[in-house]
Design an enzyme around this catalytic site. Structure first.
Site, mmCIF file in Angstrom:
data_model
loop_
_atom_site.group_PDB
_atom_site.id
_atom_site.type_symbol
_atom_site.label_atom_id
_atom_site.label_comp_id
_atom_site.label_asym_id
_atom_site.label_seq_id
_atom_site.Cartn_x
_atom_site.Cartn_y
_atom_site.Cartn_z
ATOM 1 N N SER A 312 -5.669 1.733 -2.488
ATOM 2 C CA SER A 312 -4.635 2.381 -1.701
ATOM 3 C C SER A 312 -4.612 1.910 -0.245
ATOM 4 O O SER A 312 -4.240 0.786 0.030
ATOM 5 C CB SER A 312 -4.803 3.901 -1.789
ATOM 6 O OG SER A 312 -3.654 4.555 -1.300
ATOM 7 N N ASP A 323 -1.595 -11.429 4.272
ATOM 8 C CA ASP A 323 -0.250 -12.002 4.334
ATOM 9 C C ASP A 323 0.029 -12.650 5.683
ATOM 10 O O ASP A 323 0.732 -13.658 5.766
ATOM 11 C CB ASP A 323 0.801 -10.919 4.061
ATOM 12 C CG ASP A 323 0.977 -10.654 2.573
ATOM 13 O OD1 ASP A 323 0.225 -11.247 1.769
ATOM 14 O OD2 ASP A 323 1.853 -9.840 2.213
ATOM 15 N N LYS A 337 -3.986 0.263 -6.514
ATOM 16 C CA LYS A 337 -3.264 1.527 -6.342
ATOM 17 C C LYS A 337 -2.149 1.306 -5.331
ATOM 18 O O LYS A 337 -2.362 1.322 -4.138
ATOM 19 C CB LYS A 337 -4.230 2.618 -5.884
ATOM 20 C CG LYS A 337 -3.565 3.889 -5.363
ATOM 21 C CD LYS A 337 -2.781 4.583 -6.466
ATOM 22 C CE LYS A 337 -2.213 5.883 -5.957
ATOM 23 N NZ LYS A 337 -1.200 5.722 -4.909
#
Length: 464
Positions: A312, A323, A337
């Protein structure tokens, strides 16, 4: 004001939703500005808008009436209706749930960082209880409970057939009371019995230390309301000790927590760009968060550690930094998650609630990690390192006749530090192989970093 998982209506949270043995720990969510997420496509509607399926409703009321009149034991209307509500949610996804009053209380405790019990994050698996992660510094972690353990018995009570909720209730208890967990552990030849003494769990979400000269370590055990501030304090504290040349950010076995905390931590290492965004069917589920211009980390080299217990909010941080090519992510694939839960109080009494999956969150490049997880840039599995003894045979320079001796002063000045560093490296290698490799990568980044190279780290392009 940071978003937290409270009892307020429409509180948006990205819940890890792995029920703890001592509290229901629901993880962070997602927010803020660019780019705006496009509304998700609505599924085809099977009946006319605004009309209920009357035949199905008649069937429901008929079943309800027959249970009331014909079941072998009398059951009151409240129990039947609550079971019906729970049944509707149980078959949606693992994270949507009907929250009774005690569940609400556990939700608040988990985000405040203090609750009672054993200190483990758990979930159901094949009728047993699987340990997702023991929380740092808690009785379970100190007793030797590990991520991946399958609990098959609580004291003398078998888990199978008991259900997750009842198992959680049994693991709770008064402070000081022991409970024996019978577990199956991968690699063990027989079940293990571990006795854990219940205690008040006060979770310190952030710890830090220096690993080597100029190279720091920050461990986040879960994301609480003030975690972002605590990480900033850790960076500033290490800078006071010496010049900070790099950091290992350890998110292993971090089940998640408050979304805003994950955004705050990411923002400490980024100076622009998107951090995370969500997409769902309702307007307030389409949100995004972006980094601010400030860069408290000053672009220092960063290595992020993750594993299968990173879920999460941890995955939000790892995904954003990966990224943006701001960090090298190492370890093993994360939990996966990637859904967002909205927690709403029921207007009927204000004491019960509904936790409903309303959106998916996406990393800056548009990746959904739901059931996929974050794949590290460099895979490093956990390992137990056994060092082989070096052969004592053969000759060395020191064995040769009339060999030259080093200057004694040089030995005392330069030889001592090198020896201490080697001993420290060997100890870390044996105790935490993944962290040892993270430190080696961080050293390489520090040595190869060119003055004025800026914030980005040169990494191979990521696919997908």
């Amino acid at each position: 004001m940071p978003i937290r998982l409270t009892f307020l209506p429409s509180a948006l949270v990205a819940s890890c939703s792995l029920v703890t043995a001592l509290a229901f720990t629901f993880s962070g969510s997602v927010n803020a500005s660019e780019p705006k997420a496009e509304p998700a496509q609505k599924p085809a509607v099977t009946q006319e808008k605004g009309r209920l399926p009357l035949d199905d409703l008649r069937a429901f009321t008929e079943v309800l009436q027959r249970i009331k009149s014909d079941y072998v034991e009398p059951i009151d209307d409240k129990t039947l209706l609550e079971n019906a509500i729970r049944g509707m949610l149980d078959n949606l996804d693992p994270h949507s749930a009907y929250l009774q009053k005690e569940d609400y209380q556990s939700l608040e405790e988990s985000t405040s960082g203090e609750f009672g019990g054993l200190g483990i994050e758990v979930g159901g698996e094949d009728g047993l209880i699987k340990v997702i992660t023991p929380i740092d510094g808690t009785p379970a972690q100190k007793a030797g409970v590990k991520a991946g353990d399958l609990i098959i018995k609580l004291d003398d009570t078998p888990i199978r057939g008991l259900g997750l909720k009842k198992s959680v209730e049994l693991m709770r208890g008064k402070t000081g009371e022991p409970i024996t967990l019978t577990i199956i552990r991968e690699g063990a030849s027989k079940p293990l019995e571990i006795t854990v003494v219940r205690d008040i769990i006060k979770v310190d979400s952030v710890r830090h230390k220096m690993l080597d000269k100029g190279l720091g370590y920050i461990r986040i055990s879960q994301f609480q309301v003030d975690t972002g501030k605590e990480v900033l304090d850790a960076i500033n504290s290490m800078r006071k000790e010496e010049q900070l040349s790099g950091v290992v950010l350890d998110l292993r076995n971090n089940p998640g927590g408050v979304l805003q905390a994950a955004v705050d931590v990411s923002d400490l290492f980024l100076k622009d760009g998107l951090i995370v965004y969500t997409k769902g069917r309702i307007p307030n589920s389409n949100m995004s968060y972006s980094a601010t211009a400030a860069d408290p980390s000053s672009g220092i080299p960063l290595v992020v550690l993750i594993n299968g217990g990173s879920a999460s909010a941890s995955e939000i941080v790892a995904g954003a930094l990966q990224d943006h090519r701001r960090a090298i992510v190492i370890g093993t694939k994360s939990f996966g998650k990637g859904s967002v839960q909205t927690v709403q109080g029921l207007r009927s009494d204000g004491e019960r609630g509904l936790k409903l999956t309303t959106a998916l969150y996406y990393t800056p490049s548009g990746r959904s990690i739901q059931a996929e997880g974050i794949m590290p840039d460099i895979t490093v599995a956990d390992a137990n390192v056994t060092r082989t003894k070096e052969s004592t045979g053969g000759y060395r320079e020191a064995d040769l006749k009339n060999h030259l001796d080093k200057n004694a002063q040089m030995t005392s000045e330069s030889g001592s530090e090198g020896s201490n560093n080697a001993e420290a490296d060997a100890a870390l290698d044996a105790s935490d192989y993944q962290l040892y490799q993270a430190l080696n990568i961080l050293k390489s980044l520090h040595l190869s970093r060119q003055p004025g190279s800026g914030q980005s780290i040169s990494l191979p392009a990521k696919n997908g």
